[in-house]
Design a protein around this motif. Sequence first.
Motif, mmCIF file in Angstrom:
data_model
loop_
_atom_site.group_PDB
_atom_site.id
_atom_site.type_symbol
_atom_site.label_atom_id
_atom_site.label_comp_id
_atom_site.label_asym_id
_atom_site.label_seq_id
_atom_site.Cartn_x
_atom_site.Cartn_y
_atom_site.Cartn_z
ATOM 1 N N UNK A 94 0.938 -1.274 0.035
ATOM 2 C CA UNK A 94 -0.111 0.330 -0.122
ATOM 3 C C UNK A 94 1.134 1.348 -0.115
ATOM 4 N N UNK A 95 0.366 2.102 -1.009
ATOM 5 C CA UNK A 95 1.231 2.941 -1.040
ATOM 6 C C UNK A 95 0.862 4.602 -0.039
ATOM 7 N N UNK A 96 1.355 5.310 0.814
ATOM 8 C CA UNK A 96 0.625 6.151 0.893
ATOM 9 C C UNK A 96 1.023 7.195 0.963
ATOM 10 N N UNK A 97 0.541 8.371 0.639
ATOM 11 C CA UNK A 97 0.733 9.949 -0.106
ATOM 12 C C UNK A 97 0.440 10.602 1.227
ATOM 13 N N UNK A 98 1.269 11.121 1.986
ATOM 14 C CA UNK A 98 0.463 12.048 2.908
ATOM 15 C C UNK A 98 1.179 14.145 2.462
ATOM 16 N N UNK A 99 0.081 14.960 2.143
ATOM 17 C CA UNK A 99 -0.127 16.418 1.984
ATOM 18 C C UNK A 99 0.769 16.193 0.280
ATOM 19 N N UNK A 100 -0.399 15.507 -0.300
ATOM 20 C CA UNK A 100 -0.111 15.049 -2.049
ATOM 21 C C UNK A 100 -0.364 16.354 -2.751
ATOM 22 N N UNK A 102 1.569 18.833 -2.588
ATOM 23 C CA UNK A 102 2.454 18.580 -3.169
ATOM 24 C C UNK A 102 3.642 18.857 -4.356
ATOM 25 N N UNK A 103 2.794 17.814 -4.853
ATOM 26 C CA UNK A 103 3.588 16.745 -6.081
ATOM 27 C C UNK A 103 3.424 17.881 -6.946
ATOM 28 N N UNK A 104 4.387 18.072 -8.234
ATOM 29 C CA UNK A 104 4.563 17.745 -9.161
ATOM 30 C C UNK A 104 3.080 17.118 -10.318
ATOM 31 N N UNK A 105 3.642 17.895 -11.363
ATOM 32 C CA UNK A 105 2.664 17.086 -12.130
ATOM 33 C C UNK A 105 3.138 15.818 -12.581
ATOM 34 N N UNK A 106 5.233 15.448 -13.100
ATOM 35 C CA UNK A 106 5.573 14.529 -13.610
ATOM 36 C C UNK A 106 4.743 13.385 -11.527
ATOM 37 N N UNK A 107 5.154 13.907 -10.766
ATOM 38 C CA UNK A 107 5.281 12.769 -9.691
ATOM 39 C C UNK A 107 3.652 12.413 -9.907
ATOM 40 N N UNK A 108 2.958 12.900 -10.304
ATOM 41 C CA UNK A 108 1.373 12.795 -10.041
ATOM 42 C C UNK A 108 1.467 12.363 -11.266
ATOM 43 N N UNK A 109 1.820 11.833 -12.213
ATOM 44 C CA UNK A 109 1.800 11.147 -13.958
ATOM 45 C C UNK A 109 2.046 9.139 -12.849
ATOM 46 N N UNK A 110 3.317 9.474 -12.391
ATOM 47 C CA UNK A 110 3.578 8.126 -12.166
ATOM 48 C C UNK A 110 3.093 7.664 -11.221
ATOM 49 N N UNK A 111 2.717 8.515 -10.253
ATOM 50 C CA UNK A 111 1.164 7.950 -9.066
ATOM 51 C C UNK A 111 0.268 7.228 -9.741
ATOM 52 N N UNK A 112 0.269 8.276 -10.765
ATOM 53 C CA UNK A 112 -1.257 7.289 -11.498
ATOM 54 C C UNK A 112 -1.094 5.873 -12.020
ATOM 55 N N UNK A 126 -5.520 19.302 -6.205
ATOM 56 C CA UNK A 126 -4.947 19.484 -7.049
ATOM 57 C C UNK A 126 -4.571 18.122 -7.827
ATOM 58 N N UNK A 127 -4.889 17.058 -6.504
ATOM 59 C CA UNK A 127 -4.039 15.682 -7.195
ATOM 60 C C UNK A 127 -6.015 14.579 -7.380
ATOM 61 N N UNK A 128 -6.716 14.335 -7.833
ATOM 62 C CA UNK A 128 -7.976 14.586 -7.697
ATOM 63 C C UNK A 128 -8.270 14.115 -9.393
ATOM 64 N N UNK A 129 -7.796 15.095 -10.369
ATOM 65 C CA UNK A 129 -7.623 14.476 -11.639
ATOM 66 C C UNK A 129 -7.036 13.523 -12.099
ATOM 67 N N UNK A 130 -6.111 13.172 -10.878
ATOM 68 C CA UNK A 130 -4.609 12.646 -11.702
ATOM 69 C C UNK A 130 -4.891 10.872 -11.185
ATOM 70 N N UNK A 232 5.225 4.863 2.801
ATOM 71 C CA UNK A 232 5.094 6.084 3.540
ATOM 72 C C UNK A 232 5.802 7.043 2.428
ATOM 73 N N UNK A 233 5.229 8.657 2.206
ATOM 74 C CA UNK A 233 5.638 9.245 1.973
ATOM 75 C C UNK A 233 5.220 10.705 1.992
ATOM 76 N N UNK A 234 6.080 11.390 2.538
ATOM 77 C CA UNK A 234 5.528 13.092 3.281
ATOM 78 C C UNK A 234 6.106 13.742 2.373
ATOM 79 N N UNK A 235 5.227 13.785 0.965
ATOM 80 C CA UNK A 235 5.431 15.240 -0.030
ATOM 81 C C UNK A 235 6.473 16.102 0.269
ATOM 82 N N UNK A 236 7.620 16.059 -0.370
ATOM 83 C CA UNK A 236 8.749 17.607 0.223
ATOM 84 C C UNK A 236 8.779 18.409 -1.430
ATOM 85 N N UNK A 237 7.936 19.718 -1.311
ATOM 86 C CA UNK A 237 8.384 20.691 -2.199
ATOM 87 C C UNK A 237 9.450 20.551 -2.801
ATOM 88 N N UNK A 238 10.384 20.666 -2.862
ATOM 89 C CA UNK A 238 11.854 20.098 -2.925
ATOM 90 C C UNK A 238 12.310 18.366 -3.246
#
Length: 398
Positions: A94-100, A102-112, A126-130, A232-238
Amino acid sequence: MTATQELRTTPRGPGLRARARGSRLVIIAVALLVGLVVLLVASDRDADIVPLSTWNTRASGTHAVTEILRDHGVAVRQVDRLAQARIEDPAATTLVVAEPSRLSSAQLASLDAYPGDVVVLGRVRAVLPSLGMDVRQTTRLAGGAVDAGCADPDARAAGEVAFSGAALETSDPDVALCFVDAGAAAMARAEVHGRTVTVLTASEPLTNAQLDRYGHAALAVRVLGAHPDVVWYVADGLDSSLLTASGVGGDDAPTDVETVPDFLPPGTGSAFYALALAVLVAAFWKARRFGALIAEPLPVVVRASEATRGRARLYRRARSTGRSAASLRAAAALRMGRRIGVARGESREALVAAVAHASGRPARDVDRLLYGPAPADEAALLSLISELDALESEVHRP
């Protein structure tokens, strides 16, 4: 001891203030050392303060959830970079993403593209469409405890849960909305491309401070512990790295993705704090301190005539005719006042009247010479010097 013997007393040593003044450097060094030790101890205690981090033992962390899941046989692994996930078996993870958000568009694509179950916590507009879910974020929840209100077994097992924050709504019958209050839901769940996607808009029920209330612990165990492994991954803008997992990106995708390097070694923050403390102590030590004036002998003896000539050269180089004229007028007025008995603190009118009476000149002419406007150039300054000399000679004339 006889009466003729003299009593001898031990001379008193320097007082505490004098000893402290003499050992000032030692005191500063000790204070700096103590401050450094306190800083290191404080930095080691509860070092992780990131909200929703499984290493954070404070109220905003999720360390308690991790311990409960491990007690139930679930292995929890938190990653600092998304590329560090390296999930070998998405079907058992199970992949848990906290504070999604902060994810970039490329990261959202890989998550999808991730084929395993996904749980997202926090702001998700911003994550729901992806995520492939026809879900919209709407108004905010009231914040009280609500029942599951859906047929999802995990939500029903939790019973009542207290949510606060953004709410969800949907018109898709395949999306299960749970914990509904006045038409707004706090949890959405759906099967998307053969995987289960769970959205929790409010993450407070999973934190250390709220886990023991209502059915929060049951919800966490049921939603997060469905598989033997949790990443478990806490999203980081950096962080700009992409998700690495089996089946992500197709067969042509690289199996090794270089993570964003961390150029600063561990403990850099504490070192910077210690350096800043040392700079503050040094600044306080070397700063200007006002106190009693201390007379110090000059390294050389400077004659008054040389000092006067040096100041005159400085005035001439700066073309400061006004300051030069003011100095000459003040010196001439002081000498003439002493000659005719006018005190230094007398007013302008008294000095002008006395000089005019002693020289025989009109008072207007004396006032112009002693208090007139500044000369415009060097020629006017030389003319003023000649007139002051003439006036002074007339006053000193017997």
